[in-house]
Design a protein around this motif. Structure first.
Motif: not given
Length: 75
Positions: A11-24
């Motif tokens: 699930g770490r990948g999901k968290v990192l993806d969510a953070l990247a989307r939020a940053e964009r």
């Protein structure tokens, strides 16, 4: 893989993806148009400190306060 290497947590990948989307999303918002809105944005980044923002911008604290109030600022 050795005993000393750690595998990423599930699930770490999901968290990192969510953070990247939020940053964009945050970084692609259009900049505020009016001076008052720009000052409000900058003040939120400076945690509301007119003194810190004035120092960062190289202007007086009073100038920051006038922009914040929406008054016309003289050069």
């Amino acid at each position: 893989m050795s005993d000393h290497e750690q595998q990423p947590a599930p699930g770490r990948g999901k968290v990192l993806d969510a953070l990247a989307r939020a940053e964009r999303k945050v970084l692609t918002r259009p900049a505020p148009k009016s001076a008052k809105a720009q000052m409000k944005f900058l003040l939120t980044r400076a945690k509301g400190s007119t003194k810190a923002l004035a120092e960062r911008l190289g202007v007086s604290r009073r100038t920051v306060e006038r922009y914040r109030a929406g008054c016309e600022v003289r050069p």
